[in-house]
Enzyme design. Structure first.
Site, PDB file in Angstrom:
ATOM      1  CB  CYS A  78      23.617  -1.442   4.589  1.00  0.00           C
ATOM      2  SG  CYS A  78      22.070  -0.888   5.270  1.00  0.00           S
ATOM      3  CB  CYS A 133      -0.881   0.044   1.250  1.00  0.00           C
ATOM      4  SG  CYS A 133      -2.206  -1.165   1.308  1.00  0.00           S
ATOM      5  CB  CYS A 156      -3.841  -5.953   1.107  1.00  0.00           C
ATOM      6  SG  CYS A 156      -3.830  -4.171   1.369  1.00  0.00           S
TER       7      CYS A 156
END
Ligand SMILES: [Zn+2]
Lengths: 396, 92
Positions: A308, A294, A368
Site C-alpha cells: 500500500c 487453495c 490443506c
C-alpha cells in the site's frame, strides 16, 4: 368429569418412569448421563440447575425440543423445581413420540438437598446488560451470545488499515480478549485511514496506541499487545491463545505463514486485503473450507508485490473491509449465519460493486490437500527472492 | 471476443483500462493475446517460461479456471475472464 391436576399427574406417572437423584447423579457428574431438559422459568434457572442441563421453559417445550434432541429415541431426563411440572412435560414429550423419557423425582430441590453439584448460569451484569442491550435484543446473539463474545479471544494481525476498524468494533462488541500484533509505530501518514490511532500518539507502537483507544471505548476488554512481527518461531504459540485470527497483514510472508499456521492450530482465519479502491475478503475454515493457498498457491516474487505504501489505498476502503472482517469474526465466534468460507468477496469502491467468486478446496493444495506437506516455511526468504522458483512452496 | 477484467495492480500495465476485450478460443490464448497487446501485463503475471505465476488465479464467469480446464478452458463471445492476483495490503 374432567380430570383434576392430581388425575393428570397420576396418569403421567403410569407412563413416565421416575428416577431419584441418586440414580443418575454419578452419570451426570461423569458427563455421560441422559440429556437433561430443565423446564422451569428463566428466573428459577438463573438460580442454578443440574450440570449440563439445557433450559426450555415449559411454555416453549413442544416448539423447541426438536432443536436440542437428536431423535425421538434419545434418552431424556426432564427436571423442574419439585418434579411435577417436569412430569407433565415428560408426558407431553411421550405423546410427541419420545420413547425414552424419564422424570427427575423431587426435581431440582431434592437434587440440591442431596448436595449434588449445581451449575449456576453466568448472566450479564446490569452494566453489561445495558451496554450490550442492542446485541441482547437480537435473537441470534442474545444474552448467551453476548456472554460467548465476552469469553472469546480474537487475534488481530496488524493494527493498521484493516486492524484499526476491526479492533475498534470487536472491542465495542465486547469480544473479551483482543490480541494486537504489530511491531510498527504510528506515523502521520497512517491517520488518513487507521482511525484507532490519534495525532498525539504518532511515534507510539500501534498495539499500545490501539490499546489506549480500546480502553477509552470499552475498559472491560482485555487487550494483549504483541509488539513484534509474526514469524515461524512465535506464530503457533500466538494462534493457540486465540479463537479466531483476523489477518490484516501488509506483506505476503506473514499472510502465507498465517495461512499454514492456522491450519496447524485449526484456527479460523478471517482474511481481507486492500489496494487502492479494491478489497478482497474471505474466511478460511481449516479443513472445512478452502484455505488461502487453495486460492493462491504461492506468493509472488518481491518485484511483483506492491504494498500500500507504494500503490496507495483509499482510506475509507479500510473501514469497509476491516468491518467486514469484524462481522465475520463475530459470526465465527458465535457460530451463526453463513460466513464467507468458500467465497471471495471483491469490493470495488470506484464502481461501488460487490462481486463474489466461488473458492473451492483444491485437491492439489500445497497446504490443506490430502498430499500436502504442511510445514512452517521461510516465506521471508521466499519473497525476498532467495530460491524463489525452487519447489519449496509447491508442496508435495 | 472475451472481456478480461483487469485488477487494480495491473491496471497501469494495461494502459489504465479496467476491462479489455481480447480474442482467443481458450483461457491460454486470451492471456497470450492480452500480454501481446500489453507486454507490461505479461511481465507481471507470467514467469520467464511463459507460465502463469502461482500467485495469480483466473476466473471464467465467476468460476475458478483451475477447476475447469485451466488454460485450456474454452472461452468465447460474452465470456468474462477475471485475472485475480493475491493482494497483501492491510496494515501499514
Ligand atoms: Zn488449501
Amino acid at each position: 368429569m374432567s380430570p383434576s391436576y392430581q388425575d393428570l399427574l397420576a396418569a403421567a406417572r403410569e407412563v413416565i418412569p421416575e428416577v431419584e437423584p441418586s440414580d443418575v447423579a454419578p452419570k451426570v457428574e461423569a458427563g455421560d448421563g441422559p440429556l437433561i431438559i430443565d423446564v422451569r422459568e428463566t428466573a428459577e434457572w438463573d438460580q442454578g440447575h443440574l450440570p449440563g442441563a439445557v433450559h426450555i421453559p415449559r411454555g416453549f417445550l413442544e416448539s423447541r425440543v426438536g432443536n436440542v434432541t437428536s431423535g425421538t429415541d434419545q434418552e431424556l431426563l426432564i427436571s423442574c423445581a419439585s418434579g411435577q411440572r417436569s412430569l407433565l412435560a415428560a408426558k407431553t414429550l411421550s405423546d410427541m413420540g419420545y420413547s425414552n423419557v424419564t422424570n427427575l423425582a423431587g426435581g431440582f430441590a431434592r437434587w440440591k438437598q442431596n448436595n449434588y453439584p449445581v451449575e449456576v448460569p453466568r448472566i450479564l451484569s446490569p452494566a453489561q446488560r445495558s451496554r450490550y442491550s442492542r446485541h441482547v435484543l437480537i435473537p441470534e446473539v442474545g444474552e448467551e451470545g453476548q456472554l460467548k463474545l465476552l469469553d472469546s479471544k480474537a487475534l488481530l494481525i496488524g493494527a493498521g488499515g484493516l486492524g484499526s476498524p476491526a479492533a475498534y468494533y470487536l472491542a465495542a462488541a465486547g469480544v473479551g480478549t483482543i490480541g494486537l500484533v504489530d511491531d510498527d509505530v504510528v506515523d502521520e501518514s497512517n491517520l488518513q485511514r487507521q482511525i484507532i490511532h490519534t495525532t498525539d500518539r504518532v511515534g507510539v507502537n500501534k498495539g499500545e496506541s490501539a490499546k489506549e483507544a480500546i480502553r477509552a471505548l470499552n475498559p472491560e476488554v482485555q487487550v494483549n499487545v504483541h509488539p513484534f512481527r509474526v514469524n515461524r518461531d512465535n506464530v503457533l504459540d500466538l494462534l493457540e491463545q486465540y479463537d479466531v485470527v483476523v489477518d490484516g497483514a501488509d506483506n505476503f510472508p506473514t499472510r502465507y505463514l498465517l495461512a499454514d499456521a492456522s491450519l496447524m492450530t485449526r484456527t479460523p482465519l478471517v482474511h481481507a486485503s486492500i489496494l487502492r479502491f479494491e478489497g478482497h475478503a474471505s474466511v478460511f475454515t481449516p479443513y472445512d473450507g478452502p484455505c488461502y493457498r487453495c486460492l493462491f498457491p504461492e506468493p509472488p516474487p518481491p518485484d511483483l508485490a506492491p504494498s500500500c505504501g507504494e500503490a496507495g489505498v483509499l482510506g475509507v476502503l479500510c473501514g469497509v473491509m476491516g468491518n467486514i472482517q469484524a462481522t465475520e469474526a463475530i459470526k465465527v465466534l458465535l457460530d451463526i449465519g453463513d460466513t464467507l468460507s468458500g467465497r471471495l468477496l471483491i469490493y470495488d469502491a470506484l464502481g461501488m460493486t460487490f462481486t463474489e467468486l466461488k473458492v473451492r478446496r483444491d485437491p492439489d493444495c500445497p497446504s490443506c490437500g490430502p498430499n500436502a506437506d504442511l510445514q512452517l516455511r521461510d516465506y521471508e526468504a521466499w519473497c525476498a527472492g532467495v530460491g524463489s522458483h525452487d519447489p519449496v512452496g509447491a508442496g508435495a | 471476443m472475451s472481456t478480461v477484467k483487469i485488477p487494480p495492480v495491473l491496471r497501469q500495465a494495461a494502459g489504465g483500462e479496467r476491462t479489455v476485450d481480447v480474442s482467443g478460443a481458450t483461457v491460454g490464448e486470451v492471456l497470450t493475446n492480452l500480454c501481446d497487446q500489453h507486454p507490461a501485463v505479461g511481465a507481471q503475471i507470467l514467469t520467464p517460461d511463459g507460465e502463469l505465476h502461482k500467485y495469480v488465479n483466473v476466473y471464467v464467469n465467476d468460476e475458478d479456471a483451475r477447476l475447469l480446464q485451466w488454460t485450456d478452458t474454452p472461452v468465447g463471445d460474452g465470456d468474462t475472464l477475471m485475472i485475480l492476483p493475491a493482494m497483501a495490503g492491510g496494515a501499514r
